[in-house]
Each structure stands twice: as structure tokens, then as C-alpha cells.
Design an enzyme around this catalytic site. Structure first.
Site: not given
Lengths: 383, 257
Positions: B95, B156, B182-183, B204-205
Site C-alpha cells: 500500500k 484518524g 481513511a476516515g 483502524n482508529t
């Protein structure tokens, strides 16, 4: 007042002058915001904002914000977790020499302080580094006293090269250098530079630094910029809390970092939160900064620049450190010796200050795990 | 039902890609099992430890690693990190993550296109993380990317699909799998992304900051499956403002249909 320290005539012959308005802008912003009285409404407004500006940061550092410490802590923990999860990095400093040409009134290494002086040999450095690496650490910060004579750039470069053989992540905390010299250390294997401005009040700075190259306020101030121009990836900022008005010094330190990041968006920014500590023969009486106030500063840095790293020094007690990691701090030192050497063999020279938290790597690691935090020994790859 | 996620020459049954590095390593196994995860990203800079707390020691066997190039500020650095990942035995998927903004952590599409070309030519299965921009995504596809990973919101931030419309354009226009990176902050947002046709979701976050991390992993698994099922079942048209006459503007035509 400021002119005295920006006048190129004051510069020693080796000191490079760079074209930057960050110092001027920082000091004028601090003089504007530092004299303002903030209310509880200002603090609430700042805490409700998603992204804070310098004015909001000043509100969080104000006396009015003391009543909002728990709210600030809640917001801080959320921000820290967003950016760092539960990870906390562990590193250790290695003091290679305590010879110094400066006269800082608050420091054990000060030139005229009668302490046992020493500088490690390359063999000594090698055995110290091997010993440190055995503990599992992968990040090291190399320090010297501020003497170009005793520890010239070539010496520091050799230390960095040796460190790069043992550790993935090498930082330096040495006297301020020129761009080219930072470039040289970067080539040798260093990627991070720490320089504390100590106090951002030029008058107070002059009183505390009666002689030596460190007297030149602006040369020190511009060190982070020169480091980044020299190719370093990250720079750390710090005001030694207790030397002057800690609120104004923290305000200035935050704005300094903020402006550097705006100018160099790729730079990794981090803050340190050193508080004045006793030292050998030290008779210097400092304005006290309480733990509560220290915490307020830590929280304000995090909320203002949520992505920044934050290092908590072994100057603080184990209890305070155990509670601030995972809250705002993202990096903690372990197995710290602030004398010269002392990891592999007996220490060769006296300490810069007294530390409060003597725990070794294993103890710090355990303490983090017990709190549900993840100790991180390596978060860096040099390419 | 045979509904595999195909990335390059690899096939997967799970469409939930897990990010690592924000929660305790000892929890890794439980999170992956609860989430039915088959692919987990891994920062090469974390993996390259050799010493204590090496994340590689905690990754369950049978899982596909998706090493990322986090820490890279340009294509050269990303390429070098990718090569290092290969040397470390992390496989041939990569990635690309190129960020030169420490405040917002937004990716640099230009550098990412360059790195995609180099790494695809080197035989990697390249999955670039990017700002959702159709033109840049096309360039990445032309450069040899095997999937495109647009951000839903800043890393995040847990803000969800702020870039929804632009991601949808990419889903409609590109033949490659589109994976929201993300997000994503809530399972409902992951579900929405899947329902609109994204091939997978990475989180993830959102999981790392949950009160009960393994349970949240399971919630994501279920929502991603639900969203995928909804997409495959071709949702009906949503009627706005109540009912609609069958042909209000063309009913005057008298031709026999």
C-alpha cells in the site's frame, strides 16, 4: 530589546544567518496574546473548536483554563488516541560529554560550575551504545555539552555514525549548528534534532545566559529551521519551565513550532516539557511550576497541535509520567543517565541535573503494559 | 454465493481490511478473528524492529500482510520502503502511502502516481492511498495499480465519508476495486461505503478507539457484509417527496407503446 539578539553583528563568526521571519512573528504574537486576559468563555470557545489557532492556544494556557483541566484532559486523550492510538515510544538519551562554554545560571554543565568533566572515548561510546541496544531500545538521543572545542561537529558525526549501526532512530540534542552541519549529521545517520530555547523572553534570556555562544538568542531560535533545511525529518521544541513566566514561555514555544510547521509542512514536530531541576552546586532559585501547571501546558500543546509528538522527561516523578503517557505524552525515556556514560561502565563525568524517575527499560515497559498502553521500540525506518 | 474480492492475482473472502499500530499487539489476534479479517496493513517502519515488541510476531498465520510505506515523503522513499518490505518477507502487496504534511496527513497524489508506476513495474501488487480524484486515480490505474484506496476523511478523524460523491464517481468510472481507506469512524459508514459499491473498507482508529475493541471489530465485519449484500441485491430507487405519477411529462403521447 529584540534587536540586540537579531543584529547580525552579535553573531560569532561561525554562525549562519538565515532569512526568516518566524522569530519576529512569534515574539510579536506572544507580546500581543501574552498580555491579554482570557475568560472562561474564551476557554470554552477554544475547547469547542475543532482546529485551534494561536489565540485559542493562549486561552488554554491562561489562568482561566485552570478550572477546565479535566475537560482539557478529556479532549486531549481523544486527540492523542486519534493520532497515536495507545502507542508510546521508548528511547534513551546518551550524554557523551559535559564540557560547556556557556554560563547558563540554571544548568549543572555550566562552564564555571565546579563539576567533574569528562568526554567519552569512541570505545567508551561503542560500549555504552552496545549496552543500551541490549535492552531492546531502537531509538537514541545523543547529547553533548555545548562546546564546539570539546565536541566538534566531526566528533558528533562519528557518534551518530556509531549510533546508526545500533539504532534505527537517531536524534541529536547538541549546540545549535549551521544548515550545512545539520546536513552532515543527517548524512551520518541522524534524522531528529532537539533544541530547547529555554526561555522565549529575550530579556530574561540575556540574564540567564551571561556569556558563551548561547547568548545569541536568534541563532538558537532559528536552529530548527536550519535543521530542516539541512534535511532533518523532525524537530523538537521546548521551554525549560520555571525560568520565566511559564505561560508565556509555553505560548511562545507552541507558536514557534506552529509557524515552523506551517512553513515546513512535512516536518515532524514534537514538544518536550522540561521543568527546572536541582543540580550539583545549584543555588539557582527558580519560579516554581506545579505539576498541575505542567499538565496544563502538556494538554494545551496536544489540543493545539494534536499530531505532534510529546516527550516526558525523567525529570518528572514516575507517578506523573505514568499518568501523562497515553494522555498527552507519546514518548518516554527509560534507563536514563544524565552523567557522562554510566550504562556500560561507571559514569565518567557528573550529571546535568537530578532525575526523578530512574526506572530502566523493562520497568517502563511493564508500567506501560499495565496501563493498557503499547510500548513501541521502533517506529522509524531510514530510507 | 461466490463473491470474492480480487486484488491483482489474489482472492479474498473478507472485505474488511484492518489497520494496525494503534492498539495493543496482544489484542491483534482477537481483533482479526472477530473481524473475520484476511488482510491487515502493517507499517514497515514498525515491522523493521527485530528487537522488542515486533508487530510481526503478533500477526496470526494465514493472514495476508499489506505493508504500507508510511513515513515516506516522496516516491523515492516509498519505493525504498516497499523494497525493504519485500526483503522482510512481507509478500508482494504494497500500500503506497506518501505524505508530506504532518498536520493533516493528506496524501500526495503526484508522488503516489510515480511510485505506483515504479513498484508495479517491479512486480508488486500496488494499492495506492490517495485523495479521491478521478484523474489521479486513472493515472494510477494506467501506472499499474491493482486497487485504488481513496480516503473518506483525514486519517484518524473518524469523520466518515466526507468525500462520498467523489468516491462514488470513482466506483462508477473505474474497473479496479475501490477501497475506502481513511476516515471511517462507524460501522454504519463502512456499510454505506459498501452499499455504494466500494470493494472493501479499511479501518483502524475507529476500532482502536472503541471501548470494546474486539466487539467493534465484529460490528465492522457485520456492517461491511451487510453493505456488500445490499449492493449486490441492487437497491431499489429511492422515491423523493412521496409518490410519483408514472409518466407525468410524457403521458400526453398517444402512441401505442
Amino acid at each position: 530589546m529584540i534587536r540586540e539578539f537579531t543584529d547580525a553583528d552579535d553573531y560569532h563568526s561561525h554562525m549562519e544567518s538565515i532569512d526568516s521571519d518566524i522569530m519576529k512573528n512569534t515574539l510579536s504574537k506572544v507580546s500581543e496574546l501574552g498580555s491579554r486576559t482570557f475568560t472562561e468563555a474564551d476557554v470554552r470557545y477554544a475547547l469547542n473548536k475543532e482546529r485551534l489557532g494561536p489565540e485559542d492556544f493562549a486561552a488554554l494556557l491562561s489562568v482561566a483554563a485552570e478550572a477546565f483541566l479535566e475537560d482539557m484532559a478529556q479532549r486531549t486523550r481523544e486527540e492523542t488516541r486519534k493520532y497515536f492510538g495507545n502507542s508510546v515510544s521508548i528511547f534513551t538519551p546518551l550524554y557523551t560529554s559535559n564540557y560547556c562554554e556557556n554560563g547558563c545560571l540554571y544548568c549543572g554543565f555550566s562552564r564555571d560550575n565546579k563539576i567533574h568533566r569528562a568526554k567519552l572515548s569512541f570505545d567508551g561510546i561503542e560500549s555504552e551504545m552496545s549496552k543500551i541496544a541490549e535492552s531492546g531500545l531502537n531509538e537514541i538521543l545523543i547529547l553533548t555539552g555545548e562546546s564546539r572545542k570539546a565536541s566538534d561537529v566531526e566528533f558528533i558525526g562519528e557518534c551518530v555514525k556509531m549510533a546508526a549501526d545500533h539504532f534505527n532512530n537517531v536524534g541529536v540534542e547538541v549546540y545549535p549548528l549551521n544548515t550545512e552541519e545539520y546536513g552532515y549529521l543527517h548524512e551520518c545517520g541522524a534524522d531528529y534534532v532537539t533544541v530547547f530555547q529555554e526561555t522565549y523572553d529575550p530579556d530574561r534570556y540575556a540574564e540567564l545566559h551571561p556569556f558563551g555562544p548561547k547568548r545569541i538568542f536568534s541563532y538558537r531560535f532559528n536552529a530548527q529551521e536550519r535543521a530542516l533545511k539541512g534535511g532533518m525529518r523532525g524537530v523538537a521544541f521546548g521551554a525549560l519551565l520555571g525560568l520565566g513566566d511559564f505561560r508565556k514561555d509555553s505560548l511562545a514555544c507552541g507558536i514557534h513550532a506552529y509557524l515552523v510547521q506551517r512553513k515546513y509542512p512535512h516536518a515532524e514536530i514534537s514538544f518536550s516539557l522540561p521543568r527546572l531541576r536541582p543540580f550539583i552546586n545549584g543555588g539557582y532559585s527558580a519560579e516554581a511550576v506545579s505539576e498541575r501547571q505542567l499538565l496544563q501546558v502538556a494538554l494545551a500543546y496536544r489540543i493545539f497541535m494534536p499530531f505532534s509528538g510529546q516527550t516526558i522527561s525523567s525529570r518528572e516523578s514516575s507517578k506523573f509520567r505514568d499518568n501523562i503517557v497515553g494522555l498527552s505524552a507519546t514518548k518516554i525515556s527509560a534507563g536514563v543517565r544524565v552523567g557522562i556514560g554510566g550504562h556500560a561502565e561507571e559514569k565518567k563525568g557528573d550529571e546535568q541535573f537530578d532525575i526523578s524517575d530512574p526506572r530502566d527499560v523493562e520497568e517502563i515497559r511493564k508500567a506501560l503494559m499495565e496501563k493498557g498502553l503499547q510500548p513501541v521500540f521502533n517506529d522509524y525506518v531510514r530510507v | 454465493m461466490d463473491d470474492e474480492l480480487i486484488i491483482g492475482n489474489r482472492r479474498f473472502n473478507s472485505r474488511f481490511i484492518l489497520g494496525s499500530g494503534k492498539f495493543s499487539l496482544e489484542m491483534t489476534k482477537a481483533v482479526m478473528e472477530n473481524g473475520g479479517v484476511e488482510i491487515a496493513t502493517l507499517a514497515v517502519r514498525r515491522a523493521n524492529a527485530g528487537g522488542e515488541e515486533n508487530i510481526l510476531d503478533y500477526i496470526p498465520k494465514g493472514l495476508t500482510l499489506l505493508p504500507n510505506t508510511s513515513g515516506a515523503r516522496n516516491s523515492d522513499e516509498a519505493v525504498r520502503i516497499a523494497m525493504l518490505a519485500r526483503e522482510l518477507g512481507c509478500g508482494d502487496m504494497i500500500k503506497i502511502e506518501i505524505i508530506k504534511d504532518s498536520r493533516y496527513l493528506l496524501p500526495d497524489n503526484c508522488e503516489t502516481i510515480k511510485a505506483t508506476k515504479i513498484l508495479a513495474d517491479e512486480g508488486f501488487i500496488v494499492m495506492p492511498y490517495m485523495m479521491p480524484d478521478l484523474s489521479a486515480a486513472r493515472s494510477m490505474a494506467d501506472a499499474g495499480a491493482s486497487a485504488i484506496m481513496p480516503l473518506g476523511a483525514p486519517i484518524g478523524s473518524n469523520k466518515g465519508l466526507l468525500t462520498k460523491d467523489f468516491i462514488k464517481i470513482m466506483v462508477d468510472e473505474l474497473d479496479l476495486p475501490i477501497i475506502v481507506d481513511a476516515g471511517i469512524g462507524r460501522p454504519s459508514q463502512a456499510c454505506e461505503a459498501m452499499e455504494m459499491g466500494c470493494a472493501a473498507v479499511m479501518a483502524n482508529t475507529a476500532i482502536a478507539t472503541a471501548g470494546n475493541i474486539p466487539m467493534m471489530a465484529k460490528a465492522f465485519k457485520l456492517s461491511i457484509e451487510a453493505g456488500r449484500m445490499a449492493f449486490l441485491s441492487k437497491p431499489g430507487r429511492v422515491l423523493q417527496n412521496g409518490g410519483e405519477a408514472s409518466s407525468p411529462l410524457t403521458g400526453f403521447l398517444e402512441d401505442v407503446r
